[in-house]
Design a protein around this motif. Structure first.
Motif, PDB file in Angstrom:
ATOM      1  N   ALA A 130       0.882  -1.098   0.081  1.00  0.00           N
ATOM      2  CA  ALA A 130       0.059   0.062   0.126  1.00  0.00           C
ATOM      3  C   ALA A 130       0.840   1.392  -0.051  1.00  0.00           C
ATOM      4  N   ALA A 131       1.868   1.322   0.640  1.00  0.00           N
ATOM      5  CA  ALA A 131       2.854   2.414   0.914  1.00  0.00           C
ATOM      6  C   ALA A 131       4.189   1.943   1.401  1.00  0.00           C
ATOM      7  N   ALA A 132       5.188   3.029   1.001  1.00  0.00           N
ATOM      8  CA  ALA A 132       6.617   2.640   1.463  1.00  0.00           C
ATOM      9  C   ALA A 132       6.599   2.160   2.992  1.00  0.00           C
ATOM     10  N   PRO A 133       7.371   1.289   3.241  1.00  0.00           N
ATOM     11  CA  PRO A 133       7.285   0.711   4.400  1.00  0.00           C
ATOM     12  C   PRO A 133       8.238   1.571   5.641  1.00  0.00           C
ATOM     13  N   HIS A 134       7.855   1.237   6.775  1.00  0.00           N
ATOM     14  CA  HIS A 134       8.313   2.279   7.927  1.00  0.00           C
ATOM     15  C   HIS A 134       9.496   1.669   8.535  1.00  0.00           C
ATOM     16  N   LEU A 135      10.590   2.429   8.598  1.00  0.00           N
ATOM     17  CA  LEU A 135      11.773   1.686   9.104  1.00  0.00           C
ATOM     18  C   LEU A 135      11.859   1.994  10.543  1.00  0.00           C
ATOM     19  N   ALA A 136      12.047   0.999  11.423  1.00  0.00           N
ATOM     20  CA  ALA A 136      12.127   1.309  12.910  1.00  0.00           C
ATOM     21  C   ALA A 136      13.541   1.578  13.061  1.00  0.00           C
ATOM     22  N   ALA A 137      13.973   2.238  14.277  1.00  0.00           N
ATOM     23  CA  ALA A 137      15.250   2.743  14.716  1.00  0.00           C
ATOM     24  C   ALA A 137      16.098   1.520  15.472  1.00  0.00           C
ATOM     25  N   LEU A 138      15.247   1.000  16.495  1.00  0.00           N
ATOM     26  CA  LEU A 138      15.857   0.292  17.527  1.00  0.00           C
ATOM     27  C   LEU A 138      16.762  -1.168  16.976  1.00  0.00           C
ATOM     28  N   GLY A 139      16.101  -1.687  16.163  1.00  0.00           N
ATOM     29  CA  GLY A 139      16.504  -3.061  15.843  1.00  0.00           C
ATOM     30  C   GLY A 139      17.910  -2.692  14.801  1.00  0.00           C
ATOM     31  N   PRO A 140      17.946  -2.014  13.715  1.00  0.00           N
ATOM     32  CA  PRO A 140      19.023  -1.875  13.289  1.00  0.00           C
ATOM     33  C   PRO A 140      20.045  -0.862  13.793  1.00  0.00           C
ATOM     34  N   ALA A 141      19.812  -0.184  14.843  1.00  0.00           N
ATOM     35  CA  ALA A 141      20.791   0.529  15.504  1.00  0.00           C
ATOM     36  C   ALA A 141      21.489  -0.581  16.723  1.00  0.00           C
ATOM     37  N   MET A 142      20.701  -1.564  17.113  1.00  0.00           N
ATOM     38  CA  MET A 142      21.471  -2.551  17.834  1.00  0.00           C
ATOM     39  C   MET A 142      22.321  -3.359  17.030  1.00  0.00           C
ATOM     40  N   ALA A 143      21.927  -3.835  15.872  1.00  0.00           N
ATOM     41  CA  ALA A 143      22.849  -4.579  15.043  1.00  0.00           C
ATOM     42  C   ALA A 143      24.087  -3.933  14.618  1.00  0.00           C
ATOM     43  N   GLY A 144      23.886  -2.522  14.329  1.00  0.00           N
ATOM     44  CA  GLY A 144      25.024  -1.680  14.003  1.00  0.00           C
ATOM     45  C   GLY A 144      25.959  -1.434  15.065  1.00  0.00           C
ATOM     46  N   GLY A 145      25.361  -1.405  16.265  1.00  0.00           N
ATOM     47  CA  GLY A 145      26.267  -1.084  17.530  1.00  0.00           C
ATOM     48  C   GLY A 145      26.837  -2.633  18.007  1.00  0.00           C
ATOM     49  N   GLY A 146      26.384  -3.497  17.518  1.00  0.00           N
ATOM     50  CA  GLY A 146      27.202  -4.826  17.704  1.00  0.00           C
ATOM     51  C   GLY A 146      28.364  -5.093  16.812  1.00  0.00           C
TER      52      GLY A 146
END
Length: 234
Positions: A130-146
């Motif tokens: 229906a529309a462009a997906p919304h990206l959450a910040a927590l999960g990618p931030a945790m993965a990037g920090g790890g």
């Protein structure tokens, strides 16, 4: 775990790196189960849009796999020494770089749209995004920090790990088997339990002490002198 000559600063450096490596691997494993993106699917007819949630594992399998590899790297750094430790550190750093690139690639708008569209195809062939997906910040931030923690810990390990304590320096003084001489089957089992090698020659060459005393080995004892017999007078 550490040798007597290891300085407190080196031990602290070793402990901090291990903690950073464990924290990075844990963040990657936890991030894989977090919700990274949400979208909506629509279908023909009077059907309301259906929300779709995608986790990190749905978008890419790299964080979980590299997280487990990071935990294995802790055991590798503890069990190895020298150049092998440098190799383990380099592999950990390379895994962190791979995790970073996979997180960046999975969170791009076109990648998110493709992931939601694939989910729509799997759910119903007629559904559309229906529309462009919304990206959450927590999960990618945790993965990037790890991933960053793995890169830093791996690079530091590749440079400094040979000077750190570990399992390899603990048993060096007991590495050489001791030679024993097993006289009976019971002695043989006792030697094996004690860590000795009964197949090696004993330190004295396997010679037993001469019970006859310090005299020359193999020579018979001299006969006792007999009293001279008196000659018969004729």
């Amino acid at each position: 775990m550490s040798s007597p000559t290891t300085s407190p600063r080196v031990r602290r450096e070793y402990g901090a790196t291990m903690l950073g490596l464990a924290a990075g691997a844990g963040l990657l494993l936890a991030a894989a189960g977090q919700q990274w993106a949400t979208g909506q699917l629509t279908a023909p007819g009077p059907v309301p849009p259906v929300p779709v949630a995608l986790t990190g594992a749905d978008l890419t399998g790299a964080p979980s796999g590299i997280g487990w590899a990071g935990l294995a790297g802790i055991a590798g750094l503890y069990a190895t020494r020298g150049w092998a430790r440098r190799l383990v550190g380099a592999l950990v750093a390379a895994g962190g770089v791979l995790a970073l690139t996979s997180v960046w690639g999975a969170t791009r708008p076109d990648a998110l749209m493709e992931a939601v569209a694939k989910n729509a195809t799997d759910a119903a062939g007629t559904a559309q995004v229906a529309a462009a997906p919304h990206l959450a910040a927590l999960g990618p931030a945790m993965a990037g920090g790890g991933a960053v923690l793995l890169v830093l810990a791996g690079l530091l390990s590749a440079v400094r790990a040979p000077a750190w304590p570990g399992m390899g320096t603990r048993y060096d003084r007991d590495a050489a088997p001791r030679a024993t001489r097993a006289e009976t089957p019971a002695d043989l089992w006792k030697s094996l339990d004690a860590g000795d090698d009964p197949t090696l020659d004993a330190p004295d060459g396997g010679r037993s002490e001469d019970p006859a005393g310090p005299g020359d080995a193999g020579e018979p004892a001299p006969l006792a002198a007999r009293p001279a017999e008196p000659k018969e007078n004729h």
